[in-house]
Design an enzyme around this catalytic site. Structure first.
Site, PDB file in Angstrom:
ATOM      1  CE  LYS A 282      -3.656  -2.550   2.294  1.00 56.62           C
ATOM      2  NZ  LYS A 282      -4.308  -2.954   3.520  1.00 56.62           N
TER       3      LYS A 282
ATOM      4  CD  GLN B 247      -3.741  -4.129   7.008  1.00 53.86           C
ATOM      5  OE1 GLN B 247      -3.714  -3.184   6.223  1.00 53.86           O
ATOM      6  NE2 GLN B 247      -4.122  -5.331   6.628  1.00 53.86           N
TER       7      GLN B 247
ATOM      8  CG  ASP C 127      -9.974  -1.164   4.099  1.00 55.45           C
ATOM      9  OD1 ASP C 127      -9.575  -1.302   2.933  1.00 55.45           O
ATOM     10  OD2 ASP C 127      -9.386  -1.627   5.090  1.00 55.45           O
TER      11      ASP C 127
END
Ligand code: NDP
Length: 285
Positions: A52, A96, A119
């Site tokens: 990322k 995360q 997300d």
């Protein structure tokens, strides 16, 4: 059988995304700022985060990782998320997975401002996705649609089997496909006779993390096999499909490989969502 070359998608779409972002930077005279919150020291997480960071750097998106001790108290993490929500210089926030056992992902994700939740997994964004008015499409689901577009596959009238019903992959993907008029079946670890479910499907998308779960005998002739799962076997990354034997059998139409198939397109999709969040954050001021 063809192995889908997902690098093509990156080669086509990354320059377009960079141009879009450069135009937005000029317009708003600032840069997108992406914050990744990581709790603990999980090795696999580190490699996901690295990919990322790498793509964000390539596009020129400011990004940094907030690395937190695995014993962090829930209240401390809540405060960090709330401060990031209030910081007008922060465009996008990602929490995360996995989190240590004492932290509840479902609760914490709901603290993220839905516009900064790139997300797209908080309750508001999931609800909007179900109702076909999503703020952002969750990244893996978006990646699957990009790959199906790349091979010109229309999902309408198709029987699709999703293996895995997680909040991050299976559920958003199923809803996205249902909204596109696909006929969708979602399997889990207790599903009876997984083989027959897979055998009756035109498209199979597997996201379990169980290496080689889907055998060559399960595959319907001419089907499309998209592998989201990633697991490590004898030091090597493996997908959910028994890739080597399925390739030998050769009766599917398309398959993605692991690593290097769905994963990089998921990261590209995340970058798109960050740039959308940057745009929305500025428009809404
Ligand atoms: P979860 O552990 O949250 O969910 C796994 C799902 O697989 C569950 O629904 C589980 O069933 C199901 N499952 C497990 N074993 C079996 C089995 N034997 N038969 C059928 N279903 C089974 O995982 P995630 O959704 O977070 O991730 C899944 C995989 O995808 C992981 O390998 C992860 O690393 C990878 N991943 C890859 C991404 C990419 O972009 N390539 C992005 C995100 C994840 P049950 O509900 O009954 O427990």
């Amino acid at each position: 059988m063809e192995i889908i070359n997902t690098k093509n998608i990156i080669e086509k779409e990354l320059p377009i995304l960079k141009n879009k972002y450069n135009a937005l930077k000029k317009k708003y005279k600032k840069e997108a700022n992406f914050k990744m919150i990581v709790v603990g020291n999980d090795l696999a997480t580190k490699s996901y985060i690295k990919s990322k960071e790498k793509m964000a750097d390539e596009i020129g998106i400011l990004n940094d990782v907030i690395s937190l001790d695995e014993n962090i108290r829930k209240e401390e993490l809540e405060k960090i998320i709330k401060d990031l929500n209030e910081d007008t210089n922060v465009s996008a926030i990602l929490l995360q997975m996995p989190l240590p056992n004492h932290l509840e992902y479902k609760e914490l994700i709901d603290l993220i401002d839905p516009i900064k939740d790139v997300d797209s997994l908080c309750s508001t964004n999931m609800g909007k996705l179900v109702l076909d008015k999503a703020n952002y499409i969750p990244c893996t689901a978006k990646a699957i649609i990009k790959i199906l577009d790349e091979i010109n596959e229309d999902v309408e009238k198709k029987d699709i089997c999703i293996v895995g019903r997680s909040n991050i992959v299976g559920k958003p993907l199923a809803n996205l496909l249902i909204n596109k008029r696909a006929t969708v079946q979602v399997c889990n670890s207790k599903t009876k006779d997984l083989a027959s479910k897979v055998k009756n499907s035109d498209i199979v998308i597997s996201a379990t993390g169980v290496a080689s779960l889907i055998k060559k005998e399960y595959i319907k002739e001419g089907s499309i096999l998209l592998d989201v799962g990633i697991s490590r076997v004898d030091g090597k990354l493996k997908g959910d499909f028994d890739f080597d034997n399925i390739i030998k059998e050769g009766n599917a139409k398309y398959i993605t490989k692991v690593p290097g198939g769905v994963g990089p397109i998921t990261v590209l999709s995340l970058m798109e969502n960050i740039i959308l969040a940057f745009e929305r954050g500025n428009v809404e001021k």
